[in-house]
Design a protein around this motif. Structure first.
Motif, PDB file in Angstrom:
ATOM      1  N   ASP A 138       0.862  -1.268   0.034  1.00  4.68           N
ATOM      2  CA  ASP A 138       0.062   0.040  -0.003  1.00  4.68           C
ATOM      3  C   ASP A 138       0.854   1.241   0.058  1.00  4.68           C
ATOM      4  O   ASP A 138       2.026   1.143   0.047  1.00  4.68           O
ATOM      5  CB  ASP A 138      -0.881   0.087   1.254  1.00  4.68           C
ATOM      6  CG  ASP A 138      -1.985  -1.150   1.233  1.00  4.68           C
ATOM      7  OD1 ASP A 138      -2.661  -1.261  -0.083  1.00  4.68           O
ATOM      8  OD2 ASP A 138      -2.101  -2.002   2.087  1.00  4.68           O
ATOM      9  N   GLY A 139       0.209   2.487  -0.149  1.00 10.09           N
ATOM     10  CA  GLY A 139       1.102   3.483  -0.079  1.00 10.09           C
ATOM     11  C   GLY A 139       1.878   3.870  -1.229  1.00 10.09           C
ATOM     12  O   GLY A 139       1.524   3.622  -2.382  1.00 10.09           O
ATOM     13  N   TRP A 140       2.995   4.518  -0.965  1.00  5.79           N
ATOM     14  CA  TRP A 140       3.681   4.755  -2.049  1.00  5.79           C
ATOM     15  C   TRP A 140       4.565   3.757  -2.694  1.00  5.79           C
ATOM     16  O   TRP A 140       4.631   3.802  -3.989  1.00  5.79           O
ATOM     17  CB  TRP A 140       4.843   5.827  -1.726  1.00  5.79           C
ATOM     18  CG  TRP A 140       4.606   7.183  -1.190  1.00  5.79           C
ATOM     19  CD1 TRP A 140       4.307   7.823  -0.279  1.00  5.79           C
ATOM     20  CD2 TRP A 140       4.170   8.229  -2.492  1.00  5.79           C
ATOM     21  NE1 TRP A 140       3.938   8.968  -0.369  1.00  5.79           N
ATOM     22  CE2 TRP A 140       3.813   9.315  -1.715  1.00  5.79           C
ATOM     23  CE3 TRP A 140       4.369   7.971  -3.984  1.00  5.79           C
ATOM     24  CZ2 TRP A 140       3.371  10.562  -2.601  1.00  5.79           C
ATOM     25  CZ3 TRP A 140       3.865   9.116  -4.533  1.00  5.79           C
ATOM     26  CH2 TRP A 140       3.505  10.227  -4.017  1.00  5.79           C
ATOM     27  N   GLY A 141       4.576   2.552  -1.972  1.00  4.98           N
ATOM     28  CA  GLY A 141       4.960   1.228  -2.283  1.00  4.98           C
ATOM     29  C   GLY A 141       4.411   0.831  -3.626  1.00  4.98           C
ATOM     30  O   GLY A 141       4.675   0.383  -4.756  1.00  4.98           O
ATOM     31  N   ARG A 142       3.035   1.085  -3.350  1.00  2.00           N
ATOM     32  CA  ARG A 142       1.984   0.346  -4.390  1.00  2.00           C
ATOM     33  C   ARG A 142       2.107   1.291  -5.732  1.00  2.00           C
ATOM     34  O   ARG A 142       2.025   0.662  -6.869  1.00  2.00           O
ATOM     35  CB  ARG A 142       0.443   0.646  -3.780  1.00  2.00           C
ATOM     36  CG  ARG A 142      -0.636   0.004  -4.789  1.00  2.00           C
ATOM     37  CD  ARG A 142      -1.787   0.238  -4.096  1.00  2.00           C
ATOM     38  NE  ARG A 142      -3.057  -0.608  -4.922  1.00  2.00           N
ATOM     39  CZ  ARG A 142      -3.382  -1.768  -4.329  1.00  2.00           C
ATOM     40  NH1 ARG A 142      -2.838  -2.309  -3.275  1.00  2.00           N
ATOM     41  NH2 ARG A 142      -4.530  -2.325  -5.163  1.00  2.00           N
ATOM     42  N   LEU A 146       7.589  -8.577 -15.556  1.00  2.00           N
ATOM     43  CA  LEU A 146       7.665  -7.100 -14.828  1.00  2.00           C
ATOM     44  C   LEU A 146       5.946  -7.192 -14.342  1.00  2.00           C
ATOM     45  O   LEU A 146       5.674  -6.879 -13.191  1.00  2.00           O
ATOM     46  CB  LEU A 146       8.033  -6.106 -15.437  1.00  2.00           C
ATOM     47  CG  LEU A 146       9.511  -5.945 -15.857  1.00  2.00           C
ATOM     48  CD1 LEU A 146       9.829  -4.834 -16.510  1.00  2.00           C
ATOM     49  CD2 LEU A 146      10.324  -5.879 -14.445  1.00  2.00           C
ATOM     50  N   LEU A 147       4.967  -7.604 -15.382  1.00  2.00           N
ATOM     51  CA  LEU A 147       3.661  -7.458 -14.946  1.00  2.00           C
ATOM     52  C   LEU A 147       3.181  -8.458 -13.813  1.00  2.00           C
ATOM     53  O   LEU A 147       2.326  -8.066 -12.866  1.00  2.00           O
ATOM     54  CB  LEU A 147       2.815  -7.754 -16.198  1.00  2.00           C
ATOM     55  CG  LEU A 147       2.986  -6.331 -17.270  1.00  2.00           C
ATOM     56  CD1 LEU A 147       2.021  -6.964 -18.374  1.00  2.00           C
ATOM     57  CD2 LEU A 147       2.270  -5.322 -16.659  1.00  2.00           C
ATOM     58  N   LEU A 148       3.791  -9.802 -13.854  1.00  2.00           N
ATOM     59  CA  LEU A 148       3.593 -10.470 -13.087  1.00  2.00           C
ATOM     60  C   LEU A 148       4.252 -10.233 -11.519  1.00  2.00           C
ATOM     61  O   LEU A 148       3.484 -10.519 -10.477  1.00  2.00           O
ATOM     62  CB  LEU A 148       4.236 -12.004 -13.477  1.00  2.00           C
ATOM     63  CG  LEU A 148       3.264 -12.496 -14.597  1.00  2.00           C
ATOM     64  CD1 LEU A 148       3.979 -13.730 -15.147  1.00  2.00           C
ATOM     65  CD2 LEU A 148       2.008 -12.830 -14.185  1.00  2.00           C
ATOM     66  N   ALA A 149       5.612 -10.097 -11.714  1.00  2.00           N
ATOM     67  CA  ALA A 149       6.503  -9.918 -10.429  1.00  2.00           C
ATOM     68  C   ALA A 149       5.905  -8.821  -9.636  1.00  2.00           C
ATOM     69  O   ALA A 149       6.086  -8.706  -8.417  1.00  2.00           O
ATOM     70  CB  ALA A 149       8.006 -10.151 -10.748  1.00  2.00           C
ATOM     71  N   PHE A 150       5.617  -7.838  -9.943  1.00  2.00           N
ATOM     72  CA  PHE A 150       5.320  -6.296  -9.434  1.00  2.00           C
ATOM     73  C   PHE A 150       3.906  -6.191  -9.454  1.00  2.00           C
ATOM     74  O   PHE A 150       3.440  -5.011  -9.137  1.00  2.00           O
ATOM     75  CB  PHE A 150       6.007  -5.131 -10.160  1.00  2.00           C
ATOM     76  CG  PHE A 150       7.378  -5.294  -9.891  1.00  2.00           C
ATOM     77  CD1 PHE A 150       8.108  -4.451  -9.018  1.00  2.00           C
ATOM     78  CD2 PHE A 150       8.308  -6.108 -10.687  1.00  2.00           C
ATOM     79  CE1 PHE A 150       9.437  -4.657  -8.838  1.00  2.00           C
ATOM     80  CE2 PHE A 150       9.583  -5.956 -10.405  1.00  2.00           C
ATOM     81  CZ  PHE A 150      10.164  -5.374  -9.543  1.00  2.00           C
ATOM     82  N   HIS A 151       3.153  -7.250  -9.039  1.00  2.00           N
ATOM     83  CA  HIS A 151       1.598  -6.828  -8.962  1.00  2.00           C
ATOM     84  C   HIS A 151       1.618  -6.579  -7.370  1.00  2.00           C
ATOM     85  O   HIS A 151       2.115  -7.423  -6.568  1.00  2.00           O
ATOM     86  CB  HIS A 151       0.719  -8.259  -8.967  1.00  2.00           C
ATOM     87  CG  HIS A 151      -0.702  -7.742  -8.971  1.00  2.00           C
ATOM     88  ND1 HIS A 151      -1.398  -7.620  -7.978  1.00  2.00           N
ATOM     89  CD2 HIS A 151      -1.519  -7.770  -9.908  1.00  2.00           C
ATOM     90  CE1 HIS A 151      -2.790  -7.359  -8.346  1.00  2.00           C
ATOM     91  NE2 HIS A 151      -2.866  -7.368  -9.635  1.00  2.00           N
ATOM     92  N   PRO A 152       0.952  -5.485  -6.706  1.00  2.00           N
ATOM     93  CA  PRO A 152       1.055  -5.149  -5.324  1.00  2.00           C
ATOM     94  C   PRO A 152       0.387  -5.828  -4.371  1.00  2.00           C
ATOM     95  O   PRO A 152       0.446  -5.954  -3.178  1.00  2.00           O
ATOM     96  CB  PRO A 152       0.688  -3.784  -5.607  1.00  2.00           C
ATOM     97  CG  PRO A 152      -0.195  -3.582  -6.635  1.00  2.00           C
ATOM     98  CD  PRO A 152       0.284  -4.486  -7.737  1.00  2.00           C
TER      99      PRO A 152
END
Length: 205
Positions: free
Chosen positions: A73-77, A143-149
């Motif tokens: 959540d937040g900026w990380g998202r 990248l789409l798979l690995a960086f799903h928040p």
């Protein structure tokens, strides 16, 4: 244990997919169908049964018990979504013919009685996304798979298995490309990194 089942399911898909893109299988299919029908229908049939196998694995994984794994959540998202946008941009920046990729263009050429000239995806192209890494489509999807928040245990295991298959698959794919394009592809390998756009020195001949 559940994560191992997820990985095993995708491993079975990877084995099936690897066998059906192998040159030995293609030679067998060409012998069964004949050269003209192979050129016309093989890629489309491959797309259909690959889609069916993917759907079967997804349905199996969905039926398994699952629990939350993490939620950013937040900026990380925003950061995670930013990396996903880069992955999507890489996919859009990589020139490829979708109709040829799924086999529709080959079928259309056969139906119209046109010759079997090599399509865009059958030529060695080293510009745009292919000038950044040798496998930009795999990297973009990764990248789409690995960086799903938001990930559950099963979705994270799925992402890890699929990304691993992408990377391992690059070695087999490049063996085929070397047989097809020879020294031109070797020179391309020396200039452009395989999977990650990291700085590198050009390998001496």
């Amino acid at each position: 244990m559940i994560s191992l089942k997820v990985v095993a399911a995708w491993g079975a898909f990877a084995l099936f997919h690897s066998l059906t893109v192998s040159e030995r299988y293609e030679r067998w299919a060409c012998g069964v169908l004949g050269d003209r029908r192979f050129q016309a229908y093989h890629r489309l049939l491959f797309t259909l049964y690959s889609a069916a196998a993917t759907a079967a694995v997804l349905l199996y994984v969905r039926a398994l018990p699952d629990i939350p794994f993490y939620r950013i959540d937040g900026w990380g998202r925003f950061l995670f979504h930013g990396v996903q946008i880069l992955g999507a941009a890489l996919l859009l920046w990589t020139p490829w013919d979708l109709k040829e990729f799924v086999g529709l263009r080959q079928w259309e050429r056969h139906r119209k009685g046109e010759g079997e000239a090599p399509g865009r995806n059958e030529r060695l192209f080293t510009g745009k996304g292919y000038g950044l890494v040798r496998h930009p489509l795999y990297l973009g999807c990764s990248l789409l798979l690995a960086f799903h928040p938001v990930q559950t245990r099963n979705s994270a295991a799925t992402a890890a298995a699929v990304i691993a298959y992408f990377y391992i698959g690059t070695f087999f794919e490049e063996r085929r490309m070397l047989r097809k394009f020879g020294e031109a592809y070797r020179e391309y390998q020396r200039r452009v990194p395989r999977f990650l756009p990291l700085p590198r020195r050009e390998t001496a001949r």
